[in-house]
Write an enzyme that holds these catalytic residues in place. Structure first.
Site, PDB file in Angstrom:
ATOM      1  N   SER A 162       0.967  -1.397  -0.179  1.00 28.00           N
ATOM      2  CA  SER A 162       0.068   0.025   0.087  1.00 28.00           C
ATOM      3  C   SER A 162       0.601   1.378  -0.202  1.00 28.00           C
ATOM      4  CB  SER A 162      -0.827   0.071   1.365  1.00 28.00           C
ATOM      5  OG  SER A 162      -0.215   0.039   2.355  1.00 28.00           O
ATOM      6  N   GLY A 200       5.341   2.921  -0.133  1.00 29.55           N
ATOM      7  CA  GLY A 200       6.712   2.910  -0.440  1.00 29.55           C
ATOM      8  C   GLY A 200       7.309   1.851  -1.108  1.00 29.55           C
ATOM      9  N   SER A 253      15.168  -6.883   3.658  1.00 32.32           N
ATOM     10  CA  SER A 253      15.723  -6.801   4.846  1.00 32.32           C
ATOM     11  C   SER A 253      16.271  -5.378   4.907  1.00 32.32           C
ATOM     12  CB  SER A 253      16.990  -7.559   4.880  1.00 32.32           C
ATOM     13  OG  SER A 253      17.924  -7.358   5.975  1.00 32.32           O
ATOM     14  N   ALA A 287      17.540  -6.042  14.974  1.00 28.27           N
ATOM     15  CA  ALA A 287      17.697  -7.230  15.415  1.00 28.27           C
ATOM     16  C   ALA A 287      16.759  -8.086  14.767  1.00 28.27           C
ATOM     17  CB  ALA A 287      17.322  -7.454  16.958  1.00 28.27           C
ATOM     18  N   SER A 288      15.679  -7.425  14.317  1.00 25.44           N
ATOM     19  CA  SER A 288      14.692  -8.130  13.436  1.00 25.44           C
ATOM     20  C   SER A 288      14.933  -8.478  12.207  1.00 25.44           C
ATOM     21  CB  SER A 288      12.987  -7.437  13.526  1.00 25.44           C
ATOM     22  OG  SER A 288      13.291  -6.389  12.794  1.00 25.44           O
TER      23      SER A 288
END
Ligand SMILES: NC(=O)c1ccc[n+]([C@@H]2O[C@H](COP(=O)([O-])OP(=O)(O)OC[C@H]3O[C@@H](n4cnc5c(N)ncnc54)[C@H](OP(=O)(O)O)[C@@H]3O)[C@@H](O)[C@H]2O)c1
Length: 286
Positions: free
Chosen positions: A21, A23, A148, A164-165
């Site tokens: 939706s 970017g 990523s 970290a995610s």
């Protein structure tokens, strides 16, 4: 059997894309539609193809149909994947793009906030692949692209949970590639750097990161820097082009950073001693 979708090149490949939706996701959906892909874009805000939303289409035969999907809901993921399969009978490419960022010092970030970060950026991708991998295994082909970040290779102060995610995603894909290769499935990562999207305005600030926080001053400065860099970053179409490049590659590399500058930074991380990398990151964001 090599799949029809893959053998026929670009045209007619069925792409399922999360976070379409705005970017990077929105730009990628548009980019792929214009090049003949059948794009099922998804997001929480998506109106839903069953509600009579007309598909966007291009002269090349590509289209975008939007389906509602919240990657933090198992049921929602299951329904969206089922909808695509009912329409197309296959998924050639899955792009795991939906994501957001939580900022604040580590001490100021609650466990609930950290869990929310992982629930969308990491477990969201895991939910998607747990539903799409059985489809791709049955087909005997498929490609999964994970969005990523450069922050998935270099951890950034005050964006630790976000970093970290994305590090966790990188680890997942390193293992996933080995596990799914025997089934004809390819997986890879695209690592954008600063990109001009709604990511900046959607960022959640840790609740405890107020004026009473001992980190307040330095956090505010770091936040201003990240917001400025993102808003002066590259347009999302630049990332879309790299994602398209990964779809076209028969054997995509494990990861690809977006842009010469970020490729150089990641190469320097490998070549420079870690104390120097730490010093440079500190100069920018600490
Ligand atoms: N912008 C950057 O500088 C940058 C840099 C490196 C990596 N990235 C990564 O690029 C990806 C796309 O981000 P963006 O920059 O394009 O940001 P964006 O403009 O904010 O787009 C994020 C997308 O994710 C969707 N989304 C968020 N939470 C969701 C959920 N729970 N379920 C389903 N969809 C959800 C949003 O749609 P709804 O709100 O409609 O659900 C939206 O379509 C993210 O993974 C981000 O980490 C961005």
């Amino acid at each position: 059997m090599e799949g029809m979708g893959f053998m026929s090149g670009n045209k007619n490949q069925v792409v399922m894309l999360t976070g379409a939706s705005s970017g990077i996701g929105k730009a990628t959906a548009q980019w792929l539609m214009e090049r003949g892909f059948r794009v099922y874009g998804t997001s929480r805000r998506a109106p839903g193809i069953r509600e009579g939303q007309p598909a966007h289409s291009s002269p090349s035969g590509g289209f975008i149909e939007m389906i509602p999907l919240d990657v933090s809901s198992e049921e929602s993921v299951e329904n969206a994947v089922r909808t695509v399969i009912e329409r197309e009978g296959r998924i050639d490419v899955l792009i795991n793009n939906a994501g957001m960022g939580i900022a604040g010092s580590i001490e100021d970030t609650s466990i609930q906030e950290a869990e929310k970060q992982f629930d969308i950026n990491f477990f969201g991708c895991l939910r998607m692949i747990r539903h799409v991998l059985p489809v791709m295994r049955r087909q005997g082909w498929g490609k999964i692209i994970f969005i990523s970040s450069v922050a998935g290779m270099i951890s950034i102060p005050y964006q630790s949970m976000y970093s970290a995610s994305k590090y966790a995603l990188e680890a997942l894909v390193e293992a996933l590639r080995h596990e799914v290769a025997p089934f004809g499935i390819k997986a890879c990562l695209v690592e954008p750097g600063d990109t001009r999207t709604e990511f900046t305005s959607s960022r959640i600030i840790a609740e405890a990161a107020g004026k009473d926080s001992p980190y307040d001053n330095r956090f505010r400065k770091s936040l201003a820097r990240m917001e400025h860099d993102e808003q002066n970053g590259v347009p999302p179409e630049k990332v879309a082009r790299v994602i398209h490049g990964m779809i076209l590659k028969k054997n995509p590399p494990i990861r690809r950073a977006v842009g010469f500058g970020y490729k150089t930074i990641l190469l320097l991380k490998k070549l420079l001693p870690s104390w120097l990398v730490e010093k440079l990151v500190g100069m920018l964001y600490a």
